[in-house]
Enzyme design. Structure first.
Site, PDB file in Angstrom:
ATOM      1  N   HIS A 139      16.384  20.206  10.228  1.00  0.00           N
ATOM      2  CA  HIS A 139      17.348  19.121  10.420  1.00  0.00           C
ATOM      3  C   HIS A 139      18.329  19.404  11.550  1.00  0.00           C
ATOM      4  CE1 HIS A 139      20.086  21.462   7.645  1.00  0.00           C
ATOM      5  NE2 HIS A 139      20.994  20.978   8.468  1.00  0.00           N
TER       6      HIS A 139
ATOM      7  N   ASP B 100      12.347  22.477   5.381  1.00  0.00           N
ATOM      8  CA  ASP B 100      13.432  22.334   6.356  1.00  0.00           C
ATOM      9  C   ASP B 100      13.542  23.556   7.266  1.00  0.00           C
ATOM     10  OD1 ASP B 100      15.522  21.120   7.685  1.00  0.00           O
ATOM     11  OD2 ASP B 100      17.047  21.740   6.254  1.00  0.00           O
TER      12      ASP B 100
ATOM     13  N   GLY C 113      27.508  23.297  10.518  1.00  0.00           N
ATOM     14  CA  GLY C 113      27.276  24.129  11.690  1.00  0.00           C
ATOM     15  C   GLY C 113      26.637  25.460  11.329  1.00  0.00           C
ATOM     16  N   ASN C 114      26.745  25.852  10.043  1.00  0.00           N
ATOM     17  CA  ASN C 114      26.085  27.067   9.570  1.00  0.00           C
ATOM     18  C   ASN C 114      24.599  26.851   9.323  1.00  0.00           C
ATOM     19  OD1 ASN C 114      29.048  28.033   8.333  1.00  0.00           O
ATOM     20  ND2 ASN C 114      27.670  29.710   8.871  1.00  0.00           N
ATOM     21  N   SER C 115      24.171  25.604   9.263  1.00  0.00           N
ATOM     22  CA  SER C 115      22.775  25.305   8.965  1.00  0.00           C
ATOM     23  C   SER C 115      21.830  26.034   9.908  1.00  0.00           C
ATOM     24  CB  SER C 115      22.521  23.796   9.079  1.00  0.00           C
ATOM     25  OG  SER C 115      23.131  23.102   8.028  1.00  0.00           O
TER      26      SER C 115
ATOM     27  N   GLY D  74      -5.094  20.173  -6.066  1.00  0.00           N
ATOM     28  CA  GLY D  74      -5.687  18.842  -6.257  1.00  0.00           C
ATOM     29  C   GLY D  74      -5.436  18.243  -7.622  1.00  0.00           C
ATOM     30  N   VAL D  75      -4.242  18.474  -8.177  1.00  0.00           N
ATOM     31  CA  VAL D  75      -3.909  17.899  -9.479  1.00  0.00           C
ATOM     32  C   VAL D  75      -2.573  17.181  -9.405  1.00  0.00           C
ATOM     33  CG1 VAL D  75      -5.198  19.622 -10.792  1.00  0.00           C
ATOM     34  CG2 VAL D  75      -2.781  20.027 -10.270  1.00  0.00           C
TER      35      VAL D  75
ATOM     36  N   ILE E 239       0.741  16.521 -11.734  1.00  0.00           N
ATOM     37  CA  ILE E 239       1.315  17.222 -12.875  1.00  0.00           C
ATOM     38  C   ILE E 239       2.601  16.561 -13.343  1.00  0.00           C
ATOM     39  CG2 ILE E 239       0.312  19.463 -12.324  1.00  0.00           C
ATOM     40  CD1 ILE E 239       2.967  20.245 -11.023  1.00  0.00           C
TER      41      ILE E 239
END
Length: 501
Positions: free
Chosen positions: A127, A157, A230-232, A288-289, A291
């Site tokens: 992001h 992310d 800003g820490n992201s 492929g299930v 749940i």
């Protein structure tokens, strides 16, 4: 003033009493006054921070956004005549809303860290750089380098960038083992809060395995180390200087840190970063299930002692287990040696497994535990199959419907007429629900007309009489709940339990 004088007097009395006690028990008082020494609690992190600051970078991005007018435009606020903010807003809004067909440059700031000094590989959040036209990496020594986007993963992310050092010596850090981190362990965050540049904050691991509903693989480390906007994309370090998390989110009503921050654990991030470096995309394992959670009612209906695992509600056509290895109604309790305590555990451990790997899966089927062998497919291919796993309903006419009523539901035969009436896909089989009584047990479970009962207590049903017989048999067995497998109009399966008392 009066209350202050009373408080002062009380303090004097307390001080005098304390002094008398200290004089009488000097040895005990001295020992109690000494600060305790905690081996794992750092008195200073200056040396650690000094060695890591060079590896943490600021990420700046820019994007050209076309101007607009009408509903999408940014309106100029109405200010009082002579307002001191008039000039500011005139400058700020001159290219917004009133700029017909023009464009403006939008900039944003974030954080990141170098994991390979020779190759110039930088890790950050997706992001931070999403939709950017231009990405620059700013180093602590003042050097700024253009960055190329290698790959992104929206599910976790994470983004990987590459810079060309051009003779500039980079400092790199490595991922540590986030699984070893315990609640209460010291951690240090370094990043670019509010665009201020390299900022160091210290805290502890407040919690682990946090699910904040941001993605399918949520397993965040929670920390009280100050993390702000800003820490992201910045790193969360352990006291050995290893990256054990990527700071990515905060909970805050004000936008500033209130001591609740979340980091993507290194155990999850490292694998994603490696795949993005190698392939420019992720290549996750796929079972492929479909749940859903195992509730207490469902566990009781299946004869399980406790609610655990992931209940298989459906099988994706063309997927790895479309051969009957795993069936709808099975409960997966262990995958490749890892316990599946909750539903959300399964997608994560499957996604972390290599494509094509043969794994052992422990399931509970009709009350009995067994182990099956499954060869994993690729999730990215499976998502295309899942989206295409739909059929168009039939619109032909048929015979009159045989109906019945049970557990607050009116049910009938599923034929051409009911398929047309409710828009039910041609490949859905079972007994159609034609009506649901208000305030009934079925209504409480969110059951809707047009859904189809395909199984009761893991036994298939095809006629209303089958449903009545199965419910009667369960009551004779002393069961309190009936476990129903329901199919939506397009064939999506889910399990629900309905009280029978």
């Amino acid at each position: 003033m009066k209350s202050y004088s009373i408080l002062s007097a009380a303090r004097k009395t307390l001080v005098a009493a304390t002094a008398a006690l200290v004089v009488g028990t000097s040895a005990v008082s001295f020992a109690a006054a000494q600060p305790q020494s905690y081996a794992n609690g750092p008195a200073s992190v200056a040396d650690l921070a000094e060695g890591l600051l060079g590896a943490v970078v600021n990420i700046s991005t820019s994007q050209i956004v076309k101007g607009s007018e009408g509903p999408g435009a940014v309106p100029m606020p109405q200010l009082p005549e002579g307002s001191p903010f008039q000039d500011f807003f005139n400058d700020f809004f001159k290219d917004k809303g009133g700029n017909k067909g023009g464009s403006q440059k939008v900039q944003s700031l974030g954080s990141g860290f170098v994991i390979d000094a020779n190759e110039g590989i930088v890790v950050t959040n997706n992001h931070v750089i999403a939709d950017a036209d231009d990405i620059e990496v700013n180093f602590s020594d003042g050097v700024t380098l253009k960055a190329k986007l290698i790959g992104t993963d929206t599910k976790t992310d994470i983004a990987v960038l590459k810079v060309d050092p051009k003779g500039h010596k980079l400092t790199a850090v490595k991922f540590g083992d986030s699984n070893k981190m315990r609640i209460g362990d010291w951690v240090m965050a370094i990043g670019n809060p509010f665009g201020l540049g390299g900022t160091v904050t210290l805290g502890i691991v407040s919690a682990r395995n946090r699910d904040i509903n941001s993605g399918p693989y949520d397993d965040f480390i929670q920390t009280d180390a100050a993390i702000n906007r800003g820490n992201s994309g910045g790193p969360l370090f352990n006291m050995n200087g290893e990256v054990i998390g990527i700071n990515t989110a905060i909970i805050s009503p004000s936008g500033g840190s209130i001591g609740i921050g979340f980091s993507i654990p290194a155990q999850l991030a490292a694998g994603v970063v490696e795949q993005l470096r190698q392939f420019g995309e992720t290549r996750r394992g796929w079972l492929g299930v479909r749940i859903q959670p195992v509730t207490s009612d469902i566990a009781e209906s299946l004869g399980m002692k406790e609610p655990k695992g992931a209940l298989v509600a459906g099988i994706i056509k063309g997927g790895p287990v479309d051969n009957g290895t795993i069936q709808a109604g099975d409960v997966i309790t262990k995958f490749d040696g890892k316990d599946i305590a909750e539903t959300r555990d399964l997608p994560r451990v499957v996604a972390e497994s290599p494509v094509g790997k043969a794994v052992d899966v422990v399931i509970v089927r009709k009350g009995k535990e067994q182990t099956v062998k499954v060869t994993l497919g690729r999730l990215e291919d499976g998502e295309k199959l899942a989206s295409a796993d739909e059929s168009k309903p039939s619109d032909s006419k048929g015979a009159p419907v045989a109906a019945a009523s049970v557990l607050g539901m009116s049910i009938g035969e599923l034929n051409d007429e009911t398929r047309s009436k409710f828009g039910i896909a041609a490949d859905v089989s079972g007994v159609v629900i034609t009506d649901v009584a208000k305030d009934s047990a079925a209504s409480e479970r969110g059951i809707q007309p047009g859904e189809v009962i395909t199984e009761i207590a893991q036994e298939s049903v095809s006629k209303p009489k089958d449903v009545m017989d199965r419910i009667a048999a369960l009551k004779q067995q002393g069961r309190k709940n009936a476990l129903l497998m329901l199919a939506s109009k397009t064939g999506e399966l889910r399990f629900v339990t309905i009280r029978m008392d």
